[in-house]
Design a protein around this motif. Structure first.
Motif, PDB file in Angstrom:
ATOM      1  N   GLY A  11       0.856  -1.189   0.000  1.00 23.78           N
ATOM      2  CA  GLY A  11       0.000   0.000   0.000  1.00 23.78           C
ATOM      3  C   GLY A  11       0.883   1.227   0.000  1.00 23.78           C
ATOM      4  O   GLY A  11       1.924   1.253   0.673  1.00 23.78           O
ATOM      5  N   VAL A  14      -0.948   7.215   3.042  1.00 25.81           N
ATOM      6  CA  VAL A  14      -0.394   8.052   4.106  1.00 25.81           C
ATOM      7  C   VAL A  14       0.571   7.255   4.992  1.00 25.81           C
ATOM      8  O   VAL A  14       1.708   7.668   5.228  1.00 25.81           O
ATOM      9  CB  VAL A  14      -1.537   8.633   4.972  1.00 25.81           C
ATOM     10  CG1 VAL A  14      -0.982   9.316   6.203  1.00 25.81           C
ATOM     11  CG2 VAL A  14      -2.373   9.604   4.148  1.00 25.81           C
ATOM     12  N   ALA A  16       2.189   4.544   4.490  1.00 26.32           N
ATOM     13  CA  ALA A  16       3.402   4.105   3.780  1.00 26.32           C
ATOM     14  C   ALA A  16       4.436   5.231   3.739  1.00 26.32           C
ATOM     15  O   ALA A  16       5.634   5.005   3.954  1.00 26.32           O
ATOM     16  CB  ALA A  16       3.043   3.650   2.365  1.00 26.32           C
ATOM     17  N   GLU A  38      -1.033   0.399  -5.637  1.00 30.93           N
ATOM     18  CA  GLU A  38      -1.917   0.408  -6.800  1.00 30.93           C
ATOM     19  C   GLU A  38      -1.940   1.791  -7.464  1.00 30.93           C
ATOM     20  O   GLU A  38      -2.158   1.922  -8.660  1.00 30.93           O
ATOM     21  CB  GLU A  38      -3.330   0.063  -6.323  1.00 30.93           C
ATOM     22  CG  GLU A  38      -4.329  -0.102  -7.418  1.00 30.93           C
ATOM     23  CD  GLU A  38      -5.760   0.024  -6.901  1.00 30.93           C
ATOM     24  OE1 GLU A  38      -5.966   0.406  -5.751  1.00 30.93           O
ATOM     25  OE2 GLU A  38      -6.669  -0.260  -7.696  1.00 30.93           O
ATOM     26  N   ARG A  46      -3.620  12.246   1.965  1.00 29.68           N
ATOM     27  CA  ARG A  46      -4.954  12.002   1.399  1.00 29.68           C
ATOM     28  C   ARG A  46      -5.994  13.070   1.797  1.00 29.68           C
ATOM     29  O   ARG A  46      -6.836  13.441   0.969  1.00 29.68           O
ATOM     30  CB  ARG A  46      -5.417  10.588   1.837  1.00 29.68           C
ATOM     31  CG  ARG A  46      -6.540  10.000   1.024  1.00 29.68           C
ATOM     32  CD  ARG A  46      -6.679   8.491   1.264  1.00 29.68           C
ATOM     33  NE  ARG A  46      -5.490   7.739   0.932  1.00 29.68           N
ATOM     34  CZ  ARG A  46      -5.102   7.422  -0.295  1.00 29.68           C
ATOM     35  NH1 ARG A  46      -5.837   7.774  -1.321  1.00 29.68           N
ATOM     36  NH2 ARG A  46      -4.000   6.742  -0.501  1.00 29.68           N
ATOM     37  N   VAL A  94      -1.565  -5.786  -5.757  1.00 28.90           N
ATOM     38  CA  VAL A  94      -1.156  -7.088  -5.213  1.00 28.90           C
ATOM     39  C   VAL A  94      -2.406  -7.936  -5.136  1.00 28.90           C
ATOM     40  O   VAL A  94      -3.400  -7.551  -4.512  1.00 28.90           O
ATOM     41  CB  VAL A  94      -0.492  -6.924  -3.828  1.00 28.90           C
ATOM     42  CG1 VAL A  94      -0.333  -8.270  -3.143  1.00 28.90           C
ATOM     43  CG2 VAL A  94       0.864  -6.245  -3.983  1.00 28.90           C
ATOM     44  N   ARG A 145     -11.822   8.763  -2.809  1.00 27.78           N
ATOM     45  CA  ARG A 145     -10.867   8.077  -1.940  1.00 27.78           C
ATOM     46  C   ARG A 145      -9.425   8.358  -2.368  1.00 27.78           C
ATOM     47  O   ARG A 145      -8.555   8.575  -1.567  1.00 27.78           O
ATOM     48  CB  ARG A 145     -11.127   6.569  -1.945  1.00 27.78           C
ATOM     49  CG  ARG A 145     -10.191   5.771  -1.054  1.00 27.78           C
ATOM     50  CD  ARG A 145     -10.430   6.026   0.441  1.00 27.78           C
ATOM     51  NE  ARG A 145      -9.277   5.645   1.237  1.00 27.78           N
ATOM     52  CZ  ARG A 145      -9.211   5.755   2.566  1.00 27.78           C
ATOM     53  NH1 ARG A 145     -10.238   6.221   3.248  1.00 27.78           N
ATOM     54  NH2 ARG A 145      -8.128   5.416   3.221  1.00 27.78           N
ATOM     55  N   TYR A 172     -17.918  12.984   7.128  1.00 29.20           N
ATOM     56  CA  TYR A 172     -16.976  14.062   6.824  1.00 29.20           C
ATOM     57  C   TYR A 172     -16.697  14.191   5.327  1.00 29.20           C
ATOM     58  O   TYR A 172     -16.461  15.289   4.838  1.00 29.20           O
ATOM     59  CB  TYR A 172     -15.693  13.981   7.658  1.00 29.20           C
ATOM     60  CG  TYR A 172     -14.741  12.893   7.255  1.00 29.20           C
ATOM     61  CD1 TYR A 172     -14.774  11.657   7.873  1.00 29.20           C
ATOM     62  CD2 TYR A 172     -13.789  13.110   6.259  1.00 29.20           C
ATOM     63  CE1 TYR A 172     -13.909  10.665   7.504  1.00 29.20           C
ATOM     64  CE2 TYR A 172     -12.914  12.116   5.885  1.00 29.20           C
ATOM     65  CZ  TYR A 172     -12.971  10.897   6.511  1.00 29.20           C
ATOM     66  OH  TYR A 172     -12.117   9.905   6.125  1.00 29.20           O
ATOM     67  N   ILE A 173     -16.756  13.102   4.587  1.00 29.37           N
ATOM     68  CA  ILE A 173     -16.546  13.222   3.136  1.00 29.37           C
ATOM     69  C   ILE A 173     -17.693  14.050   2.541  1.00 29.37           C
ATOM     70  O   ILE A 173     -17.472  14.981   1.758  1.00 29.37           O
ATOM     71  CB  ILE A 173     -16.474  11.834   2.461  1.00 29.37           C
ATOM     72  CG1 ILE A 173     -15.205  11.093   2.896  1.00 29.37           C
ATOM     73  CG2 ILE A 173     -16.552  11.930   0.936  1.00 29.37           C
ATOM     74  CD1 ILE A 173     -13.908  11.592   2.309  1.00 29.37           C
ATOM     75  N   ASN A 263      -9.264  -2.556   3.594  1.00 27.44           N
ATOM     76  CA  ASN A 263      -8.809  -3.533   2.595  1.00 27.44           C
ATOM     77  C   ASN A 263      -8.058  -4.673   3.276  1.00 27.44           C
ATOM     78  O   ASN A 263      -6.829  -4.674   3.363  1.00 27.44           O
ATOM     79  CB  ASN A 263      -7.892  -2.840   1.579  1.00 27.44           C
ATOM     80  CG  ASN A 263      -8.635  -1.841   0.714  1.00 27.44           C
ATOM     81  OD1 ASN A 263      -9.745  -2.120   0.253  1.00 27.44           O
ATOM     82  ND2 ASN A 263      -8.057  -0.677   0.503  1.00 27.44           N
ATOM     83  N   GLY A 295      -2.357   2.109  10.090  1.00 29.06           N
ATOM     84  CA  GLY A 295      -3.338   2.949   9.402  1.00 29.06           C
ATOM     85  C   GLY A 295      -4.752   2.414   9.514  1.00 29.06           C
ATOM     86  O   GLY A 295      -5.108   1.700  10.464  1.00 29.06           O
TER      87      GLY A 295
END
Ligand code: FAD
Length: 426
Positions: A11, A14, A16, A38, A46, A94, A145, A172-173, A263, A295
């Motif tokens: 991944g 953030v 990572a 990905e 983000r 992956v 996202r 919040y989105i 995920n 995360g």
């Protein structure tokens, strides 16, 4: 075809980015660390996607918000990864993981093996289809996202200036997107099933402050109902949103923010799960000792509350990532992760921060008709959570500090009277 690394981060979001910085601070050697993502760009902050990225004037664009600028740290550009000998495999999904063999298999057929794996796969936006509805593929229906979603949202939004936008979801989105759509001069209606916005955090009193503010900006709220279907034109675009209560909203575009799902699929049946995420201990270590999770995907013990939680917030992604790297590289020195949950949002010119837990009784304070107000949550006699809108740096620090202390509260009336002064005096 295969490659082997000592450390692999699965991944490239953030967590990572913050993990990569921590690895270099702790002396990772060239060629030891690999990040597989990905996405087509190296890790970025983000939260910018629903804020600066959507502005009509001088919008934020990469490379300006690569990690780790959100924590006032170094900005990690592609050049930075190269200079530090970190292999970043972008645009690569992956598709399977074998925890026993310590390998990952990419969609391009490459096997990547590791000694230590950090799972930082984050979460994905829930789709309408998962609620038995259809229409996610329509040309003017947007989710938010990742960068690809945000870029598409901007394109759709710019083609609808002056038109009608329907925002599905009051979290919040939904709130941040609604504000951005208004700033971009669209007429916005928000639709959600709850009694008020941000139902998982806000009290009715807090929510009504923001809702009044939004209404003054022209936003309409339709509460207590959900969409039932879209009307579409022959180009496959939504023209109206039909609601369960029988009403109908004309729409030039739709933004859907109805929640996320971590995920975890690659690891189901291989690692212990809890609270919808990968269960880890205070070192962020999963049920297989070579695997760590950080995360949005990690369910970790929140010492302060004595229970396991999975948080979906950027600060937790940053700090859990650093902690995992410290635990891997300096195992003798690291203590249990001791995290105070923290979440924030910014809309229009408003800005709030929340620390701790929103459990128990609520005490509101401050001027709800002005700019600075807040709330404390008192659970079983202790202050466990604090919310503040419009605070200064010192005030936010004070509520954070007092929440971590979990002071005993004997008199709720006294706490209400002291308000923010209580945190500032502690
Ligand atoms: P992510 O940042 O989501 O990164 C996960 C990465 O893993 C992605 O790059 C993904 O493509 C990749 N990936 C997943 N599966 C695979 C696979 N099988 N193969 C390859 N790659 C894979 N939090 C706040 O506290 N305040 C805010 O204001 C705020 N605003 C936000 C605004 C938006 C628009 C969004 C989407 C989130 C916001 N958040 C906010 C939440 C915050 O961004 C997340 O908590 C944080 O990004 C989690 O970091 P992560 O690294 O766990 O996951």
């Amino acid at each position: 075809m295969g490659r082997a690394f000592v450390y692999v981060i699965l991944g490239g979001g953030v967590a990572a980015g913050y993990a990569a910085l921590e690895f270099t601070k702790r002396g990772v050697s060239h060629g030891e660390l690999c990040i597989i993502s990905e996405e087509s760009v190296v890790p970025y902050e983000r939260p910018a996607l629903s804020k600066g990225f959507l502005l009509p004037e001088a919008p934020a664009r990469l490379p300006s918000f690569h990690t780790c600028v959100g924590a006032n740290e170094e900005r990690l550009t592609p050049k930075w990864y190269k200079e530090h000998g970190i292999e970043v495999v972008l645009g690569t999904w992956v598709k399977s993981a074998d925890v026993k063999r310590k390998t990952l298999l990419t969609a391009t057929g490459e096997t990547i093996s590791y000694k230590f794996l950090i799972i930082a796969t984050g979460a994905r936006a829930l789709k309408l289809e998962e609620f038995g509805l259809t229409g996610s593929d329509a040309g003017n229906v947007c989710y938010l996202r990742d960068l690809a979603d945000a870029t598409r949202l901007v394109d759709v939004m710019q083609s609808c200036i002056g038109g009608n936008a329907v925002v599905i979801g009051g979290g919040y989105i939904g709130m941040e997107c609604a504000a951005s759509l208004v700033i971009n001069k669209l007429n916005v209606t928000m639709v959600f099933p709850e009694a008020h916005t941000m139902a998982r955090l806000f009290t009715p009193k807090i929510a009504s402050y923001y809702e009044d503010y939004y209404i003054a900006k022209g936003v309409k709220f339709i509460k207590g109902t959900v969409m039932s279907s879209f009307d579409m034109d022959s180009d496959g675009k939504v023209t109206a949103v039909n609601l369960k209560d029988g009403s109908w909203l004309p729409a030039d575009m739709v933004v859907v923010g109805i929640g996320i799902r971590p995920n975890t699929a690659l690891f189901e049946g291989q690692l212990t799960m809890e609270k919808g995420g990968i269960k880890v201990n205070g070192r962020m270590q999963a049920s297989d000792s070579s695997v760590y999770a950080v995360g949005d995907v990690a369910a970790f013990p929140v010492k302060l509350f004595g229970e396991t939680r999975r948080l979906e917030h950027v600060d937790s992604a940053r700090k859990s990532a650093r902690h995992a790297v410290a635990a891997i590289m300096d195992p003798e020195k690291i203590n249990e992760f001791d995290y105070l949950p923290f979440f924030y949002s910014r809309v229009f010119t408003l800005s709030w921060q929340f620390y701790g837990d929103n459990a128990g009784e609520v005490v509101h304070f401050g001027d709800f008709s002005g700019n600075t107000f807040g709330a404390y949550w008192v659970n079983k006699g202790n202050l466990v959570g604090s919310f503040l809108e419009g605070g200064s740096k010192e005030q936010y620090e004070a509520i954070s500090k007092v929440t971590r202390l979990r002071p005993a509260i004997e008199d709720l009336g006294e706490l209400e009277k002291l308000g923010l002064g209580y945190a500032l005096a502690e």
